[in-house]
Scaffold this motif. Structure first.
Motif, short mmCIF file in Angstrom:
data_model
loop_
_atom_site.label_atom_id
_atom_site.label_comp_id
_atom_site.label_asym_id
_atom_site.label_seq_id
_atom_site.Cartn_x
_atom_site.Cartn_y
_atom_site.Cartn_z
N LEU A 66 0.86 -1.18 0.00
CA LEU A 66 0.00 0.00 0.00
C LEU A 66 0.89 1.23 0.00
N VAL A 67 0.75 2.07 -1.01
CA VAL A 67 1.61 3.23 -1.18
C VAL A 67 0.82 4.49 -0.84
N THR A 68 1.29 5.23 0.12
CA THR A 68 0.58 6.43 0.53
C THR A 68 1.56 7.50 0.99
N GLY A 69 1.02 8.64 1.39
CA GLY A 69 1.83 9.77 1.82
C GLY A 69 1.16 11.05 1.38
N SER A 107 3.00 8.98 -7.06
CA SER A 107 2.86 8.53 -8.46
C SER A 107 4.18 7.98 -8.99
N THR A 108 5.29 8.62 -8.65
CA THR A 108 6.60 8.13 -9.06
C THR A 108 6.87 6.75 -8.46
N ALA A 109 6.52 6.58 -7.19
CA ALA A 109 6.74 5.30 -6.52
C ALA A 109 5.89 4.20 -7.15
N ILE A 110 4.65 4.53 -7.48
CA ILE A 110 3.76 3.55 -8.11
C ILE A 110 4.33 3.10 -9.45
N ARG A 111 4.81 4.05 -10.24
CA ARG A 111 5.39 3.68 -11.54
C ARG A 111 6.65 2.85 -11.37
N ALA A 112 7.45 3.16 -10.35
CA ALA A 112 8.66 2.38 -10.09
C ALA A 112 8.32 0.94 -9.74
N LEU A 161 -0.96 -0.81 -4.42
CA LEU A 161 -2.19 -0.01 -4.42
C LEU A 161 -1.86 1.40 -3.93
N GLY A 162 -2.16 2.38 -4.76
CA GLY A 162 -1.97 3.76 -4.38
C GLY A 162 -3.16 4.26 -3.59
N ILE A 163 -2.90 4.83 -2.43
CA ILE A 163 -3.97 5.33 -1.57
C ILE A 163 -3.63 6.74 -1.12
N ASP A 164 -4.58 7.67 -1.31
CA ASP A 164 -4.39 9.00 -0.75
C ASP A 164 -5.76 9.61 -0.44
N VAL A 165 -5.77 10.87 -0.05
CA VAL A 165 -7.01 11.49 0.41
C VAL A 165 -8.05 11.64 -0.69
N ARG A 166 -7.64 11.43 -1.95
CA ARG A 166 -8.61 11.53 -3.04
C ARG A 166 -9.39 10.23 -3.25
N LEU A 215 4.07 1.39 2.37
CA LEU A 215 5.17 2.26 1.97
C LEU A 215 4.67 3.70 2.08
N TYR A 216 5.30 4.46 2.96
CA TYR A 216 4.89 5.84 3.21
C TYR A 216 5.92 6.78 2.61
N LEU A 217 5.49 7.64 1.69
CA LEU A 217 6.35 8.66 1.10
C LEU A 217 6.18 9.94 1.91
#
Length: 302
Positions: free
Chosen positions: A13-16, A23-28, A59-64, A91-93
């Motif tokens: 789970l990618v957030t921050g 977005s860069t982390a998701i693409r990586a 999975l990208g997760i943010d306030v949107r 994974l927290y950016l």
């Protein structure tokens, strides 16, 4: 495939905060073999993870995200953890507020939490919302001084599915606040003499040489450290042979500021000097803003 033989895929789970580089982390992660899905409604995620899948998932997760709330994300993490063999890595950016504000200024974007106000107002709200999730993170990368290329390289180094080397995370923590989630090996160092009782050392942390020297001078330190180091060195190839890609080691003491920090710093350096891919974070110092090197650091024994 027989459902009884199904092994859940690796899930990250990618957030921050917005602007920190999600977005860069998701693409990586996509470039190293993850199937990536961004901004999926939170209620859909358990159904997605319950279905058979051949590839690791990011999975990208943010306030949107539709249905986003701090509690909902924490419940999602807990729900995955409660499943048989369930495992969700967070994974927290992270990024300093002033750097986030500069990035929004340069791109002239509106912050999703302050469309009619300054980006700084939204940044402050978002950091506050995400703080409980940050404290649950398995990996924390501070992108304040990173270019997109730097971030991509660091994410791929830590999460590559093709890298035979283990990625190592060393953490310090306070037993008063419980164990950090996701630790594989935990060592209690409360038996070492405590700098807290020295008035000159009490306001300092295990990042300070004076505190480190005080802890290291305990006659029990050297034999303990040598035995733990030998154990970790012995276990690393065994874990790698089992296909494990990440190993998290925790050192805990009473307050999480002196002894555990000293041990974490010393162990991280020893492993990095042997060529290990090591990141380090100090949970209690991060909470109180005492980590003068801004959260997780990465070492390499190259």
């Amino acid at each position: 495939m027989n459902d009884n033989d199904y092994s859940p895929p690796r899930v990250v789970l990618v957030t921050g905060p917005s602007g920190a580089g999600r977005s860069t982390a998701i693409r990586a992660l996509e470039d190293v073999g993850f199937e990536v899905i961004d901004n999926l409604p939170l209620s859909f995620i358990p159904r997605l993870l319950a279905s058979p899948h051949d590839h690791p998932i990011a999975l990208g997760i943010d306030v949107r995200n539709r249905e986003f709330s701090t509690a909902a994300v924490l419940d999602l993490i807990e729900g995955v953890e409660q499943e048989p063999n369930g495992r969700a890595e967070v994974l927290y950016l992270d990024c300093r507020p002033e750097v986030l504000a500069q990035r929004f200024s340069e791109t002239r974007r509106r912050h999703p939490l302050s469309p009619d106000e300054t980006p700084a107002a939204g940044i402050a709200r978002e950091i506050d919302l995400l703080e409980p999730i940050k404290l649950r993170a398995d990996a924390l990368i501070d992108t304040s001084e990173m270019t997109p290329h730097d971030l991509k390289s660091e994410v791929q180094r830590q999460f590559s599915t093709n890298d035979a080397d283990l990625s190592l995370s060393i953490q310090s923590f306070s037993y008063k606040r419980g164990l950090p989630r996701g630790l594989d090996l935990v060592f209690d160092v409360r038996f070492l003499r405590n700098p807290h009782w020295d008035a000159a050392l009490r306001p300092l942390t295990g990042l300070d040489p004076a505190v480190q020297a005080f802890v290291v001078e305990d006659p029990r330190f050297a034999p303990f450290f040598d035995k733990v180091s030998d154990l970790v060195t012995f276990l690393l190839p065994a874990y790698a042979a089992e296909g494990k890609s990440h190993l998290a080691i925790g050192f805990g003491c009473t307050g999480g500021r002196h002894r555990s920090v000293t041990l974490a710093e010393t162990m991280a350096k020893a492993l990095a000097d042997k060529g290990g891919q090591v990141s380090i974070r100090h949970r209690e110092l991060e909470r109180h803003g005492d980590d003068r090197r801004n959260g997780a650091r990465t070492g390499s024994g190259a």
